[in-house]
Design a protein around this motif. Sequence first.
Motif, PDB file in Angstrom:
ATOM      1  N   TYR A 173       0.922  80.882  65.709  1.00 45.68           N
ATOM      2  CA  TYR A 173       0.167  81.337  66.879  1.00 45.68           C
ATOM      3  C   TYR A 173      -0.997  82.231  66.482  1.00 45.68           C
ATOM      4  O   TYR A 173      -2.119  82.089  66.991  1.00 45.68           O
ATOM      5  CB  TYR A 173       1.123  82.066  67.829  1.00 45.68           C
ATOM      6  N   LYS A 199      -0.436  79.866  72.624  1.00 42.65           N
ATOM      7  CA  LYS A 199       0.975  80.205  72.802  1.00 42.65           C
ATOM      8  C   LYS A 199       1.783  78.987  73.263  1.00 42.65           C
ATOM      9  O   LYS A 199       2.906  78.763  72.828  1.00 42.65           O
ATOM     10  CB  LYS A 199       1.104  81.342  73.816  1.00 42.65           C
ATOM     11  N   ASP A 241       2.383  76.753  70.299  1.00 40.13           N
ATOM     12  CA  ASP A 241       3.378  77.340  69.395  1.00 40.13           C
ATOM     13  C   ASP A 241       4.796  77.120  69.931  1.00 40.13           C
ATOM     14  O   ASP A 241       5.707  76.742  69.190  1.00 40.13           O
ATOM     15  CB  ASP A 241       3.085  78.833  69.238  1.00 40.13           C
TER      16      ASP A 241
END
Length: 456
Positions: free
Chosen positions: A66, A105, A108
Amino acid sequence: MKVTYQYKFYPETNQKLTLNHWLRICRYWYNRQLGDRFDWWENNRTGINACPLVASISAPRPKPNYYSQKQQLPVIKKDLVKVFHSGELLDFKQVDSTILQDVSKRVDKAFERFIVGDSKGGKSGRPRFKTEADYRTMTFSTANNDWIKLVRKNWIYIRLPKLGLIKVRMHRPIPDGFTVKQISVTRKADGWFIQIMLEDSSVPQFIPNKVTPSWDNSIGLDAVLHEDVYLATSSGEKLPSLKPLRKNQAKLDRISKKRNKRKRGSKARRKLAKREAKQHQKIARSRQDFHYKTAHKLVRSGAKFYFHEDLNLKGLTKRNKVKQDDEGTYLPNGQSAKSGLNKSWLDAAFGQFFKTLEYIAEKAGSAVVPQKPAYTSMVLCYRNEIVFTDCGIRNYWDEQHSLMVDRDINAAINLKKLGLDIFPTIKRRSGNLSVVGTMDDSTAKEILHARPELVV
């Protein structure tokens, strides 16, 4: 305590164009990061039972995460980004930075769940590259109460970064004491919607129930999916099904046939595609409304424990195995009939319903406990005897007690017994099933006395 309220908002024409352009940039950024992770995965992964014939002499590339992918944003924003396959130029500076960071995010989480799994050990499949229809939501993770500028009757005005004021239809008020923590905007078939996450630390989370399960405070639930019955309860009630897809199938087919006849890329085809999307949305919303109403009806019974079948929906909707003769000719395998059953399972959406029931029951201080349903539909609930050996046996006449036993209600009572740990042990020897142990007479009398609704 955290809650999320969804409202419909009405952006202006320029704001709609900006939001659609932001979605295009976010989708490209999502697919680019996901492709980079797949490239690392293929170049650095080696099977434990084999060695590659060709290997690179360079050091392995560090795993993208990330933070490393988010650090690329300042470099990308310096100039326009050219899309390789279309030649389109994208300006990342136009999009709010928190939205692009939230995209990283999302990538990820999707990739880590694919290779590692979540906290419960469950893994998802290989993440897919997003199409225009798949990527529809953007999140402002730094939202706060200052973003709400004005509240007037049934309308609120929220200022979003780089967009300005937007008009939101407030169909229910924001509760007092809650503060805004996050805002997301979603494009749906019938317009734009905004999700506001609210938090109030003074309100405690739902406290789990510490009551011991007993015969009086628990209910067994059997997923029926037979004719017009959706659920059967151990209290003798049969809840009707809605079948939203079946009821709207003819209208949906008419729209789909018209759309398929139109030329690709034409205005008429896009118009019919929008009608089709709205019809699908209507079906999904009616199904969700049915789930909530059914769950509330069950919770209003006052039970503290709900024992339901832990269904393997992926296996239940799986295609039949292909059959071939010695010459390789394909033989009938019953898939034509199984396709209709698969559609009925998906239309019922029991997985979504049990999640809805768990959420509503938790707010009422109750618990929803899944149970393995093996043999629960075969054993007679008040006598340890295997009776329902065939799915075609819907009722059973008991001469001893002069009872007509309903198969579905009988299964719901067995699920309740399974949750209370009084269900008998079933053993299979040489293909024959046998019940181990005998039922306590007091238990049998309690079932017969408390369950006169076994009589059809």
